[in-house]
Write a protein that holds these residues in place. Structure first.
Motif, mmCIF file in Angstrom:
data_model
loop_
_atom_site.group_PDB
_atom_site.id
_atom_site.type_symbol
_atom_site.label_atom_id
_atom_site.label_comp_id
_atom_site.label_asym_id
_atom_site.label_seq_id
_atom_site.Cartn_x
_atom_site.Cartn_y
_atom_site.Cartn_z
ATOM 1 N N LYS A 25 0.924 -1.514 0.336
ATOM 2 C CA LYS A 25 -0.212 -0.018 0.020
ATOM 3 C C LYS A 25 1.454 1.077 -0.306
ATOM 4 O O LYS A 25 0.319 1.966 -0.407
ATOM 5 N N PHE A 27 3.311 2.014 -2.253
ATOM 6 C CA PHE A 27 3.459 2.710 -3.047
ATOM 7 C C PHE A 27 1.662 2.629 -4.146
ATOM 8 O O PHE A 27 1.591 2.481 -3.957
ATOM 9 N N HIS A 28 2.174 4.036 -5.035
ATOM 10 C CA HIS A 28 0.707 4.198 -5.673
ATOM 11 C C HIS A 28 0.359 3.111 -6.886
ATOM 12 O O HIS A 28 1.090 2.399 -6.932
ATOM 13 N N SER A 29 -1.000 2.598 -6.533
ATOM 14 C CA SER A 29 -1.853 2.200 -8.060
ATOM 15 C C SER A 29 -1.226 2.382 -9.205
ATOM 16 O O SER A 29 -1.281 0.890 -9.379
ATOM 17 N N THR A 131 -3.103 8.532 3.311
ATOM 18 C CA THR A 131 -2.610 7.063 2.878
ATOM 19 C C THR A 131 -1.713 8.087 2.481
ATOM 20 O O THR A 131 -1.510 9.310 2.197
ATOM 21 N N ASN A 133 2.558 7.465 -0.151
ATOM 22 C CA ASN A 133 2.822 6.565 -1.224
ATOM 23 C C ASN A 133 3.601 7.505 -2.281
ATOM 24 O O ASN A 133 4.440 8.158 -1.932
#
Length: 1018
Positions: A25, A27-29, A131, A133
């Motif tokens: 999580k 890391f950016h999607s 969040t 990232n």
């Protein structure tokens, strides 16, 4: 690569899944493969098994400087372990980014320098964050983003401000697009703030998008001021430097008076309780609010902010902290102000090759080194943005402004960056330091510097000269039958005594099989020299025997017939061992990407020798070797915007830190010093092995075209060249010599106290120690950074360095364990091969380190410049390392000279003067008389025969037949030998030895050596 020959495995199957190492999580999607994205809906699983998938859409850079950020956090406040982006260090948590200038927390002693992380300043936001990232990375940077979806904890945004959100976003996106700013896209509606952590930046840059900045110090801020008085006097700075105090609480304030000091503008000065000054630059005017009561928080009084803030520490020294009055006079401060408009968001590394010896008359078919590229150029290209952009639809005007200013980027370089002088900033009186020494200011968005590429292949120039039998102007050595037979005899013994075992771990097996490969190589070279001398014996069978053994071990390893098998990690993209995957502590952490270049470098070296002997090996097993090459020396996929690759893929040069100029061995284990590496010489050996294998591979049919193969070889040579420069710069230390004027222009990297140790043991990004993971003994430190012994060793170690370093080691020679003694002898051989040869008679291959044999030691010594076997055939000039009386000219071989720390030649010195510390001057008359009578020139018949050195006795105790007199002990031995027919060791009992006039014991000599005349007795 396609057609991966090894099993492609999913880490989770063996109990070490990706999410057990790091949090996906974080890391950016946009970077994740779909199966690792946070699941928002329930999906029906398929009954058919799915092949393992990569974690990211691009190869995961396990060796990147920032991996501490995504590993398991520290127990305190969910903070990560630190990462280092010189000159600063950073930690992050779900809510803040901590920044430290570690140099200020430096601790030093005689064997270490340690910088520590202390959060000098902390960045966050007033809003609750949802969040965080990693949103982008490349070889020089990582970009971190915090998303804020909650309400502010310190301010309330008005409805009118909220209504302008989309308009502000659209306007800024248009500006960014016009300036070629961002090369990635995200949903911009959600508020966020992000930081671009770029190696070498003296600023920390943070971009805010409709969110409220909050800045806190380690303890408290003393004050916040305007920077107007410190504005740069160079260039047009009229659009910056705007600042005024809007409100300052009165000294005798009433309860109704605000306690917050308000400043509005684009340039500010923060002063902390620790007496640190921070320059702050804003891309758009902002109103800062400073609570003068708690003095702990600076935030935006306007609420949410959209723009960029940059922070630059005015670096103090360990003994001097600046004050506000001195800042206005500082040229460095003025430069920081002037260059603040240009900031980096990332960077790219590229390379090119050329030949400075190119000759138009050289044909393409001429197989000469003159046709090879001899220089590699490394290029850094930073992606930059401007703080002050023109909000206009005229993109041409915007582009012109961008192009005109982008080269005003101010960065800091490390000592090994050999940059052109016109890029260096001349007027800059501030000094940024890191564990690698003083950093130098550089202006420009693109850097480039050159590395000299090696031409060494399986033998270095000294060995080729010795093997060629063609004396050069400064080298009259050559092989003779005695040396050849002695080395070959040792090779034959070693081929039965020190073979690899398939039950060993990958590192141990690698060392063993590389030793075996070098035995085969030595036998091959000795056979070639033997043929050139027209010796009667055909020695090719030794080569064939060794090659067959090497082939069997390598093919068993490559086809997974050994216990510890190789597999391809389909999740993270790399070659790992099955044992290492099942147990994170096995194989030195191989399963989590520790030390692969140490492990696989030995394998590549052995495969290159095998392929050079047997081309069939390359065609049949080359595709098994290539994954090991790509794991440590791949030349593609260096950043998060790389195109996805089907099948197996690998990151760019996994362990190479391009900014540091060398490799780090750390994998996916968190360390408090960032990344680190111990054995610089084994790292060099990796790229040497990669280079040799790429040469062999490029000659095989069907492996790329000619131009691609040439680039493959040159890239491996570039990795090798940078690693050698890095080792010489940051591992090999030279104690300061106050008489050496060069030190004024070439300051030492480390303190003089540390430099007295000559060798760094372990180098981290925040510490350097003269110790190892397995002990603190100086011998361990030196030898772990000396192994293995191959042709590239002579390029890694300069003779001048070895002279001082061996002088340091020689004082401890009696303490050397046998496992290390062979390496110490090889070290000495680089400055005094004749002395080393004598010591080598007392070593035994099975007791040496698993990467070394006595055969290798003898071969290395006999191919070093200045080597002369005392009873070798032919004549030679007296070498500088020995003198006629049998003593040594080298300082460290004379006890008193060595104790005084003298290096080079002392007895006599280069000018012919014998220094007072020389052993010959301290000898008593009887000893002198004995020494003189032992020399060849003191015995009439020996001198007439043209012999030099010692004859009566010669080394090993043998008295030649030309000696004027024979000691009674030797005569008695001869009498006893004549009376005892079974004593075949006597020289007189061996026809060839007797014909040479030798007396005493020859087969063997008292020290166990069989002379060349003993063939029939062996």
């Amino acid at each position: 690569m396609s057609n991966m020959p090894y099993p492609m495995v999913d880490r989770g199957t063996y109990g070490d899944p990706v999410h057990g190492i790091m949090d996906p999580k974080l890391f950016h999607s946009s970077l994740l493969n779909p199966q690792y994205m946070p699941k928002t809906t329930t999906t029906t699983s398929s009954s058919s098994p799915t092949p393992p998938k990569p974690f990211l859409r691009v190869p995961f850079p396990t060796g990147a400087f920032w991996t501490n950020l995504i590993l398991q956090p520290t127990p305190d406040h969910s903070l990560s372990y630190p990462i280092v982006s010189y000159p600063y260090s950073y930690k992050w948590s779900p809510s803040v980014l901590q920044m430290s200038y570690p140099y200020l927390q430096r601790f030093q002693d005689n064997i270490s320098i340690r910088d520590a992380f202390k959060p000098d300043i902390i960045f966050g936001s007033a809003e609750t964050l949802t969040t965080r990232n990693v949103v982008k990375f490349d070889s020089l940077s990582v970009s971190l983003r915090w998303f804020g979806g909650g309400s502010s904890t310190t301010s309330t945004s008005s409805s009118s401000t909220k209504k302008t959100l989309n308009r502000d976003i659209i306007q800024e996106e248009e500006e960014e697009e016009a300036n070629h700013h961002d090369d990635y896209y995200y949903d911009e509606v959600e508020p966020y703030w992000e930081s671009y952590i770029v190696q070498g930046s003296p600023y920390t840059t943070i971009k805010y998008k409709h969110i409220t900045p909050v800045i806190t110090p380690l303890s408290i801020f003393q004050d916040v001021q305007c920077l107007d008085a410190l504005s740069s006097t160079t260039g047009d700075n009229s659009n910056r430097g705007v600042c005024k105090v809007m409100y300052e609480p009165p000294p005798n304030r009433t309860p109704q008076d605000s306690t917050n000091k308000l400043l509005h503008g684009t340039q500010f000065l923060l002063h902390s309780q620790e007496n640190l000054y921070w320059l702050v630059f804003a891309s758009k005017p902002i109103t800062l609010s400073f609570d003068t009561i708690t003095k702990h928080t600076i935030t935006s009084s306007d609420g949410v902010y959209t723009g960029v803030l940059r922070f630059a520490l005015v670096p103090p020294t360990l003994s001097h902290y600046p004050d506000a009055s001195s800042l206005s006079l500082s040229s460095g401060v003025k430069q920081l102000i002037y260059h603040s408009n240009v900031y980096p968001t990332g960077g790219e590394v590229s390379w090119d090759f050329f030949n400075t010896h190119k000759n138009n008359n050289t044909s393409d078919t001429d197989d000469s080194s003159m046709r090879m590229n001899n220089v590699g150029t490394i290029k850094f290209k930073y992606n930059v943005m401007l703080m002050t952009t023109t909000s206009t639809s005229d993109t041409t005007a915007t582009n012109n402004n961008y192009l005109a200013e982008k080269n005003n980027l101010l960065m800091l370089s490390l000592p090994h960056h050999a940059l052109p002088s016109d890029m260096m900033l001349k007027t800059f009186d501030l000094e940024y330091n890191c564990i690698k020494g003083k950093m130098k200011p550089v202006v420009g968005a693109e850097w480039s510097y050159n590395e000299t590429l090696t031409f060494v292949d399986f033998d270095d120039e000294e060995a080729k000269q010795a093997l060629s039998l063609q004396p050069s102007n400064n080298n009259t050595q050559h092989f003779n039958p005695t040396i050849i037979r002695e080395i070959l005899k040792q090779v034959q013994e070693d081929l039965t005594r020190v073979l690899p075992t398939l039950d060993e771990n990958v590192y141990g097996f690698g060392k063993q099989v590389a030793r075996l490969a070098q035995l085969v190589h030595i036998a091959r070279r000795m056979n070639e020299v033997s043929s050139s001398l027209s010796l009667s014996n055909d020695l090719g069978y030794v080569v064939d025997q060794g090659a067959d053994i090497l082939h069997s071990f390598l093919t068993a390893f490559l086809t997974n017939k050994e216990r510890d098998k190789l597999v391809y990690d389909a999740n993270l993209g790399g070659m790992i061992t099955l044992d290492g995957l099942k147990n994170t502590e096995a194989d030195f952490g191989n399963g989590r990407y520790n030390d692969h270049h140490f492990h696989y470098g030995y394998i590549l070296y052995a495969c290159a020798i095998m392929g050079d002997i047997n081309a069939t090996f390359v065609s049949e097993y080359g595709h098994f070797v290539d994954p090991l090459l790509f794991d440590v020396a791949h030349s593609s996929y260096s950043h998060s915007n790389s195109e996805p690759l089907d099948g197996a893929f690998f990151p760019l040069a996994r362990y190479k830190s391009w900014f540091d100029g060398h490799s780090f061995a750390s994998g996916l284990f968190p360390f408090g010093n960032g990344k680190s590496q111990e054995s610089s010489s084994e790292s060099v050996n990796c790229y040497y092995g990669a280079y040799l294998w790429s040469i062999i591979r490029s000659k095989s049919d069907g492996f790329g075209n000619k131009e691609e193969n040439k680039k493959l070889v040159d890239f491996a040579r570039l990795l090798l060249a940078t690693e050698i420069r890095g080792a010489k710069t940051y591992w090999h230390m030279h104690p300061p010599d106050t008489s050496d004027a060069k030190l004024e222009n070439d300051p030492a990297i480390y303190s003089s106290r540390l430099a007295q140790n000559y060798m760094v043991g372990n180098l981290g990004m925040m510490d350097v120690t003269c110790s190892t993971w397995f002990g603190h003994e100086p011998l361990y430190v030196h030898m772990i950074n000396f192994i293995p012994i191959t042709a590239i060793t002579s390029e890694l170690f300069d003779r001048t360095y070895i002279e001082g370093e061996y002088n340091y080691l020689s004082l401890r020679y009696q303490e050397v364990q046998m496992a290390w003694r062979g390496y110490v002898i090889c070290d000495e051989a680089m400055v005094d091969p004749n002395s080393a040869w004598a010591k080598a008679s007392n070593i035994y291959s099975p007791e040496l380190d698993s990467a070394l044999s006595k055969s290798q030691v003898l071969y290395w010594i006999s191919t070093r410049r200045g080597f002369n076997l005392p009873n070798s055939s032919g004549t030679s000039d007296e070498t500088p390392s020995t003198v006629a009386n049998g003593g040594s000219a080298l300082c460290y071989q004379n006890k008193k000279c060595g104790q005084q720390g003298l290096t080079g030649e002392c007895c006599p010195a280069a000018n012919g003067v014998v220094l007072g510390c020389c052993d010959i001057l301290s000898s008593d008359s009887d000893k002198s008389s004995t020494a003189n009578s032992s020399s060849c020139i003191a015995n009439e018949k020996c001198a007439a025969a043209g012999l030099e050195g010692d004859c009566c006795p010669a080394p090993g105790g043998i008295h030649l037949g030309c000696c004027d007199s024979t000691p009674s002990s030797v005569r008695q031995t001869e009498v006893s030998a004549n009376k005892t027919e079974s004593n075949s060791s006597s020289c007189s009992q061996v026809e060839n030895c007797a014909l040479l006039g030798l007396i005493g014991e020859c087969c063997p000599t008292p020290d166990g050596v069989y002379l060349g005349c003993c063939d029939e007795q062996r």
